[in-house]
Each structure stands twice: as C-alpha cells, then as structure tokens.
Write an enzyme that holds these catalytic residues in place. Structure first.
Site, PDB file in Angstrom:
ATOM      1  N   GLY A  12       0.811  -1.204   0.000  1.00 45.10           N
ATOM      2  CA  GLY A  12       0.000   0.000   0.000  1.00 45.10           C
ATOM      3  C   GLY A  12       0.849   1.261   0.000  1.00 45.10           C
ATOM      4  N   ARG A  73       1.303  -5.137  -5.242  1.00 42.54           N
ATOM      5  CA  ARG A  73       1.406  -6.360  -4.451  1.00 42.54           C
ATOM      6  C   ARG A  73       1.619  -7.488  -5.443  1.00 42.54           C
ATOM      7  NH1 ARG A  73      -2.592  -3.448  -1.448  1.00 42.54           N
ATOM      8  NH2 ARG A  73      -1.913  -3.122   0.704  1.00 42.54           N
ATOM      9  N   ASP A 104       5.787  -5.684   6.349  1.00 44.47           N
ATOM     10  CA  ASP A 104       6.487  -6.920   6.707  1.00 44.47           C
ATOM     11  C   ASP A 104       6.452  -7.967   5.598  1.00 44.47           C
ATOM     12  OD1 ASP A 104       3.789  -7.422   7.007  1.00 44.47           O
ATOM     13  OD2 ASP A 104       3.904  -7.822   9.161  1.00 44.47           O
ATOM     14  N   THR A 127       3.780   1.999   6.239  1.00 42.08           N
ATOM     15  CA  THR A 127       2.380   1.573   6.244  1.00 42.08           C
ATOM     16  C   THR A 127       1.613   2.423   7.237  1.00 42.08           C
ATOM     17  OG1 THR A 127       0.849  -0.201   6.881  1.00 42.08           O
ATOM     18  CG2 THR A 127       3.042  -0.284   7.835  1.00 42.08           C
ATOM     19  N   ASP A 129      -0.911   1.572   8.786  1.00 43.57           N
ATOM     20  CA  ASP A 129      -1.409   0.728   9.876  1.00 43.57           C
ATOM     21  C   ASP A 129      -0.496   0.786  11.101  1.00 43.57           C
ATOM     22  OD1 ASP A 129      -3.335  -0.005   8.041  1.00 43.57           O
ATOM     23  OD2 ASP A 129      -2.377  -1.908   7.529  1.00 43.57           O
ATOM     24  N   ASP A 131       1.802  -1.215  11.986  1.00 46.66           N
ATOM     25  CA  ASP A 131       1.705  -2.546  12.599  1.00 46.66           C
ATOM     26  C   ASP A 131       2.939  -3.408  12.367  1.00 46.66           C
ATOM     27  OD1 ASP A 131       1.389  -2.907   9.865  1.00 46.66           O
ATOM     28  OD2 ASP A 131      -0.355  -4.229  10.029  1.00 46.66           O
ATOM     29  N   ARG A 173      -6.371  -2.889   9.299  1.00 49.78           N
ATOM     30  CA  ARG A 173      -6.417  -4.357   9.288  1.00 49.78           C
ATOM     31  C   ARG A 173      -6.676  -4.878  10.697  1.00 49.78           C
ATOM     32  NH1 ARG A 173      -1.264  -6.426   5.980  1.00 49.78           N
ATOM     33  NH2 ARG A 173      -0.211  -5.184   7.568  1.00 49.78           N
TER      34      ARG A 173
END
Length: 323
Positions: A12, A73, A104, A127, A129, A131, A173
C-alpha cells in the site's frame, strides 16, 4: 567506479513515499552512488521497469501524496522463477543495493531474495497501519492521522448540529493503532479496536445517562478489524441507546494527502540511515525508529514477529473508556 543503488515501493502507498524518493536521489548522489528507480514495485523488478534517476525526476514531488514510481502487491515475486528474472534485471543494470519502502510482507520477500541471490537491501517501514514489529513508527502514519483528524472534526460539526451518533471506521487491518490514537486525540465517546475485547452492553447505561444529562451527540471511532460491522454499531446506538446514528467509512482517503512536516522529516531520516547502513555492511535489515533513535534490525526481529500496541496507549484506552 560509482556503485548503483535502486529504490522501490511495495504494498500500500503512503504519504511520505515521495519525500523519501526525493531524498534517496539527493543522498545517493551525495555519496557518489548512481540512483535508480524501480517502477511498480516487485512487478517492475520482474518486468525490468528500472530507470536511472536524477534531480529532475524528483523536483516538485516532496509535497505530493502517494508515490511517483508506483507500487504493487506482486504474486509473481512469491515464485522462485520470477525472483530469478528480477535478479537478472538488476544484474543488467549493475545494481548492487536496494532500498524497499513497504511492510512486513515486502520485507519477508526481500529476505528470501537476499538469501537466494545475495541482493543487498534495507527496508523502510511504510504503512499507515503502523503494525510492523520492532519500530514504533512507520512512514506515512502522521499524515494518515491528520487526515483522520480533519474528517472527525468535520463530522463532529454535523453530529452536533443534528444530535446524532456517528460511527467512524478507520483502516488498520488487525491493528487498532489509527483508531485508538484518533479516538484519544478527538475526544470520542467510544473506541473499539481488535486488540481489546468489548461488550457494547457495558456502555448502554452510561450513554443513556449522558443523554439524560444533556449530551446531544456521540462520536465512535472503530477499527476495521473489529468483530462487528460498523452498521451494527450504528444500529445499536439507535435501538439500545436511543439516538439516531450514521456511519462514515473513511477508507482509502487515509492513505492520501500532502505529507505532513513530520512525515517529510522522517522520510529524510529513514532514507539517510538506510543508505548509510548499506554502505556500512548492513545487507539484510530494516531500519527502525524507537525512543528517538534509529537502529538496523534483522528481518527475523521485524517481519516474523507480532506487533503489539504500545502499553501506555492501551492504559489510556482503559482509563477513558472503562474497558
């Protein structure tokens, strides 16, 4: 002889990638390296969409969201035969080092690529996120939080005008970072994230009492990874709490927008440390930011570990929302 170094974006997109590309070119040239762009992520690596980069390619992009060189992706990069093609393309351009902006999954792919073909690389966590294990900050997060803040502030205006509850869904997510920080910094009345079990019934009496005491509206910030659909949360507000409710799903707007000053600065620092690491024998690492400093960490310590939300943030969640 000047060495060649390339950069690509994987997964992303985030605001902060373009500032990173700009500094990559400038810092590579400063260190007597030839900078190259790989367009469209690992797909471009396979399809040989690799071009030499110059100052002209990055002029005027520092304030732009997204990524000028595209991202993807790539399912093909998961296959050994396509990784071999990617290596051939890098060899054709005499590229010895690679900087990867991604998450990751992207780093795990590069780890395999390094072990198979010896391509030196450094990953930059990128990202919204936030995360990725091993780093407290990922590129693009600050811009995303500010986009969410602007949206919540605007929604508050109409929520208060009409006396409604608004259920606002953030991305993330299975990670509730965006929702949690946004709820804490917007004064939301409810925050639901995947990491913390919840039961809506525990809020009913309190919310009804607040309405009886004069409260006119509610803001509920929820992460997309929670067990219930946001429309179910809105229905709960109407049927159990007794207030008209609406849903706003922020979606991909959270990835865009002009990069904030902080993300532009972090892009500068991430890229500098990534290139310095590659020039100093850090050949299979991710540059991470913690406690105000940058360190190179192994893929095992980053891409193969589960991210945990900051314990202090979780304490604030417990204090404010009685979870």
């Amino acid at each position: 002889m000047r060495k060649n170094i390339a950069i690509l974006c994987s997964g992303g997109d985030v605001s902060g990638m373009n500032p990173a590309l700009k500094h990559f070119v400038e810092y590579a040239l400063k260190n007597s390296l030839n900078p190259f762009f790989v367009y469209d992520g690992y797909e471009g690596l396979i399809d040989d969409k690799i071009d030499k980069a110059s100052y002209c390619d990055v002029a005027g992009i520092i304030n732009k969201g997204g990524t000028k060189i595209g991202s993807s992706r790539s399912r093909r990069f998961m296959q050994k035969k396509y990784r071999a093609i990617a290596k051939q393309n890098l060899d054709h351009h005499n590229i010895e080092m690679l900087v990867v902006l991604g998450g990751d999954g992207s780093f795990r792919g590069m780890d395999i690529f390094y072990k198979e073909h010896g391509v030196k690389f450094c990953g930059i966590p990128s990202t919204i996120d936030n995360d990725i294990a091993g780093t407290s900050y990922c590129l693009g997060v600050d811009t995303s939080l500010n986009i969410i803040r602007t949206a919540i502030d605007a929604i508050r205006d109409t929520a208060s005008s009409f006396g409604r509850a608004f259920v606002i869904e953030t991305m993330g997510r299975e990670c509730g970072y965006l929702a949690l920080v946004s709820a804490l910094t917007s004064g939301a009345e409810l925050c639901l994230i995947p990491e913390v079990p919840y039961n809506l019934e525990q809020y009913e009496e309190s919310f009804k009492n607040q309405i009886a005491a004069g409260r006119k509206y509610f803001l509920a910030i929820v992460s997309e990874g929670i067990k219930e659909d946001v429309r179910e949360i809105a229905q709960w507000f109407e049927e159990k709490v007794g207030i008209e409710a609406r849903v706003t799903i922020l979606g991909h707007m959270q990835r865009g927008g002009n990069p904030t000053v902080y993300d532009r600065l972090m892009a500068y620092k991430f890229v500098s440390h990534a290139i310095d690491g590659l020039l100093n024998e850090q050949h299979d690492s991710v540059i991470c930011y913690n406690d105000g400093g940058f360190t190179h960490k192994s893929i095992q310590d980053v891409a193969f570990q589960k991210y945990q939300l900051d314990s202090e943030l979780l304490c604030h969640l417990q204090d404010l929302y009685n979870v």
